[in-house]
Design a protein around this motif. Sequence first.
Motif, PDB file in Angstrom:
ATOM      1  N   SER A  56      20.126  57.941  11.971  1.00 23.78           N
ATOM      2  CA  SER A  56      20.886  59.059  12.516  1.00 23.78           C
ATOM      3  C   SER A  56      20.383  59.390  13.917  1.00 23.78           C
ATOM      4  O   SER A  56      19.322  58.920  14.338  1.00 23.78           O
ATOM      5  CB  SER A  56      20.768  60.291  11.609  1.00 23.78           C
ATOM      6  OG  SER A  56      19.423  60.730  11.546  1.00 23.78           O
ATOM      7  N   LEU A  57      21.192  60.186  14.598  1.00 26.30           N
ATOM      8  CA  LEU A  57      20.859  60.632  15.948  1.00 26.30           C
ATOM      9  C   LEU A  57      20.760  62.151  15.946  1.00 26.30           C
ATOM     10  O   LEU A  57      21.555  62.824  15.281  1.00 26.30           O
ATOM     11  CB  LEU A  57      21.951  60.221  16.943  1.00 26.30           C
ATOM     12  CG  LEU A  57      22.433  58.773  16.923  1.00 26.30           C
ATOM     13  CD1 LEU A  57      23.620  58.614  17.884  1.00 26.30           C
ATOM     14  CD2 LEU A  57      21.310  57.826  17.296  1.00 26.30           C
ATOM     15  N   ASP A  58      19.815  62.693  16.726  1.00 31.33           N
ATOM     16  CA  ASP A  58      19.772  64.134  16.947  1.00 31.33           C
ATOM     17  C   ASP A  58      19.866  64.311  18.456  1.00 31.33           C
ATOM     18  O   ASP A  58      18.861  64.149  19.175  1.00 31.33           O
ATOM     19  CB  ASP A  58      18.475  64.730  16.389  1.00 31.33           C
ATOM     20  CG  ASP A  58      18.446  66.248  16.501  1.00 31.33           C
ATOM     21  OD1 ASP A  58      17.713  66.894  15.752  1.00 31.33           O
ATOM     22  OD2 ASP A  58      19.168  66.795  17.370  1.00 31.33           O
ATOM     23  N   LEU A  59      21.069  64.587  18.937  1.00 28.50           N
ATOM     24  CA  LEU A  59      21.283  64.623  20.384  1.00 28.50           C
ATOM     25  C   LEU A  59      20.630  65.848  21.017  1.00 28.50           C
ATOM     26  O   LEU A  59      20.228  65.805  22.177  1.00 28.50           O
ATOM     27  CB  LEU A  59      22.785  64.602  20.682  1.00 28.50           C
ATOM     28  CG  LEU A  59      23.551  63.386  20.143  1.00 28.50           C
ATOM     29  CD1 LEU A  59      25.008  63.418  20.609  1.00 28.50           C
ATOM     30  CD2 LEU A  59      22.893  62.077  20.555  1.00 28.50           C
ATOM     31  N   GLU A  60      20.506  66.940  20.259  1.00 25.31           N
ATOM     32  CA  GLU A  60      19.861  68.140  20.809  1.00 25.31           C
ATOM     33  C   GLU A  60      18.373  67.930  20.983  1.00 25.31           C
ATOM     34  O   GLU A  60      17.808  68.293  22.011  1.00 25.31           O
ATOM     35  CB  GLU A  60      20.108  69.323  19.872  1.00 25.31           C
ATOM     36  CG  GLU A  60      21.450  69.970  20.114  1.00 25.31           C
ATOM     37  CD  GLU A  60      21.460  71.417  19.649  1.00 25.31           C
ATOM     38  OE1 GLU A  60      22.509  71.840  19.177  1.00 25.31           O
ATOM     39  OE2 GLU A  60      20.420  72.089  19.772  1.00 25.31           O
ATOM     40  N   ALA A  61      17.755  67.342  19.998  1.00 23.84           N
ATOM     41  CA  ALA A  61      16.320  67.090  20.061  1.00 23.84           C
ATOM     42  C   ALA A  61      16.009  65.809  20.822  1.00 23.84           C
ATOM     43  O   ALA A  61      14.844  65.518  21.109  1.00 23.84           O
ATOM     44  CB  ALA A  61      15.738  67.000  18.651  1.00 23.84           C
ATOM     45  N   ALA A  62      17.057  65.023  21.133  1.00 26.10           N
ATOM     46  CA  ALA A  62      16.898  63.727  21.829  1.00 26.10           C
ATOM     47  C   ALA A  62      15.974  62.807  21.050  1.00 26.10           C
ATOM     48  O   ALA A  62      14.984  62.271  21.573  1.00 26.10           O
ATOM     49  CB  ALA A  62      16.397  63.917  23.255  1.00 26.10           C
ATOM     50  N   THR A  63      16.288  62.632  19.766  1.00 27.62           N
ATOM     51  CA  THR A  63      15.522  61.707  18.939  1.00 27.62           C
ATOM     52  C   THR A  63      16.479  60.848  18.125  1.00 27.62           C
ATOM     53  O   THR A  63      17.614  61.244  17.857  1.00 27.62           O
ATOM     54  CB  THR A  63      14.599  62.446  17.954  1.00 27.62           C
ATOM     55  OG1 THR A  63      15.386  63.289  17.095  1.00 27.62           O
ATOM     56  CG2 THR A  63      13.559  63.290  18.677  1.00 27.62           C
ATOM     57  N   VAL A  64      15.972  59.687  17.736  1.00 32.70           N
ATOM     58  CA  VAL A  64      16.688  58.870  16.751  1.00 32.70           C
ATOM     59  C   VAL A  64      15.809  58.798  15.525  1.00 32.70           C
ATOM     60  O   VAL A  64      14.568  58.753  15.636  1.00 32.70           O
ATOM     61  CB  VAL A  64      17.024  57.449  17.271  1.00 32.70           C
ATOM     62  CG1 VAL A  64      17.816  57.517  18.565  1.00 32.70           C
ATOM     63  CG2 VAL A  64      15.797  56.600  17.441  1.00 32.70           C
ATOM     64  N   SER A  65      16.436  58.791  14.369  1.00 33.47           N
ATOM     65  CA  SER A  65      15.703  58.723  13.115  1.00 33.47           C
ATOM     66  C   SER A  65      15.862  57.317  12.551  1.00 33.47           C
ATOM     67  O   SER A  65      16.977  56.818  12.426  1.00 33.47           O
ATOM     68  CB  SER A  65      16.290  59.767  12.160  1.00 33.47           C
ATOM     69  OG  SER A  65      15.632  59.712  10.942  1.00 33.47           O
ATOM     70  N   LEU A  66      14.728  56.677  12.234  1.00 28.24           N
ATOM     71  CA  LEU A  66      14.749  55.304  11.749  1.00 28.24           C
ATOM     72  C   LEU A  66      14.606  55.281  10.238  1.00 28.24           C
ATOM     73  O   LEU A  66      13.905  56.115   9.669  1.00 28.24           O
ATOM     74  CB  LEU A  66      13.601  54.506  12.375  1.00 28.24           C
ATOM     75  CG  LEU A  66      13.502  54.542  13.901  1.00 28.24           C
ATOM     76  CD1 LEU A  66      12.266  53.795  14.368  1.00 28.24           C
ATOM     77  CD2 LEU A  66      14.748  53.933  14.527  1.00 28.24           C
TER      78      LEU A  66
END
Lengths: 86, 442
Positions: free
Chosen positions: B83-93
């Motif tokens: 998934s992507l968290d565009l607000e936190a600018a992270t990707v979850s692996l």
Amino acid sequence: MRFARWLRVNSEHYLLMAAQRDVATRYGQPCRQAREGLKGWFFLRLFTPIYRRLPWRLRAFVLQSMPGSHRQTWAARARQPLGPAV
Amino acid sequence: MAPRAIVVGGGAGGIGAAGAYKGAQPDGEVIVFTEYEDAAYSPCGIPYVHGKEIPNFEALFLATKEAYAEQGIDIRYETRVASLDLEAATVSLDGQGEVGYDRLILATGFEYADPGVPGTDLDGLYYVKNIRRAMEWDKVLDDVKVAVVVEATPLGLEMVTALAHRGIETHVIDHRPWALSDLADPEIVQPVEDSWTEMGVKMHYGVTLEAFVGDGRIRTVRTSAGELPADLAVICTDKAPNTALGTAAGLKTGPTGGFIVDNRMRTSADGVFACGDCVEVPLGVGNLPVQGLSGSHAYSQGKVAGINAGGGRREYQPVYVPWGMVAGLWMIGGVAYGETVAEALGIPYVMGTAQGISRARYYPGVKSLKVKLLAEPASLRLIGAQMVGQEGIKERADFLAMAVKTGITIEDLAYMENVYSPPIGALNEPIALAAQNLLATL
């Protein structure tokens, strides 16, 4: 966006079906097409004839008005050939 | 701290983006996540290995894994972005926590449209995409007697030709009326289909796929016209943009299903770019969004995305889509609109065709070459072309794409200069002949 996607998918499919039939007839080629249900009836018997009667400018206007990448910022069209550089 | 770009997807778009980002931001960090065992190979070559034209799959790799590491491109293989968290600018692996980024580039490619029928869980269904699976399938093909190719799309044409070339009894089924009928005109494709008949291919058009039938493994393919025996079914349905990750995060998509991007490959979210089969871009003539183009489009879009993500400035231009392929014993190709698509959209056009030759008429190996040109009626500017022949298609498609882009007219083409050299060019260029024939109709 869902309506734009639905319209694109279905209008593309059925406008192509109608065009394939017409172009195949023009060239004397066979044109076996899969049977379509109620949605096919609507798009082939109502939508396509109405679409074809509209002037190209109106159709182009509607196509351009749909949301999509084409409405974002894109480079200007390449210039027409200007003649020899020297 | 050096800015970090994350690229999701290791195909042509993703690798193009990673390399370009590194070029624009030499001190920056770029990580490519791919769920596959490999990155940066040419899946377009897979049918030709199956057909024994290319000797092995190793030839399809663009560079070694070590080469990318030496360039500072950190590729994490078999690592799925969940998934992507565009607000936190992270990707979850998957199973590996989160990774932050300064810039995100999505190059998630396509998935084959689901056939939507029972039996897709049977063994013996082949989706051509992953090179490792292709290597396994190539061994299976040695024991296949009968294969059914589902849909005569560009990949379908290549796989039909490859399987027939390999001596496998090959059937192709499609609900549409002729091969590649959403792109190519019927008389352009006719020689291909005639050569398929010579090669023993059985074509079943206007039939609907109903089910894959078998007991654990495929035995037959059921269609609206009956059942076909099958040791193998190659699924060549349309390429649907793989946008699930981005749409779950709120990115906007267009009517083709691809991410909406601008000319710098920026999506609807700040700092997020996208490229390749997961995006839509405008067709330069008509300005309609299109999706699912070629590997060369994905690669150049990736470079644009990477440069812009790295702080540079590069603009991608609307496309004109020169296309071409070998199918059966022929080459077919074109640019932008063919007659069928122009009819479908209702674009006004005038048309001219010519049957020409590829070399001097007296030179050994001379091949026939048919050209069809479409032009806008008032200005006579070119809007499309289709061709069929046995050599010289690619070069002409490239040239005609530039002709459409720059607004070259039928009159320009009718009186164009051309190379005349017996082994490589005829006295009368077929494009010019088609243009002259068009003018004669006015």
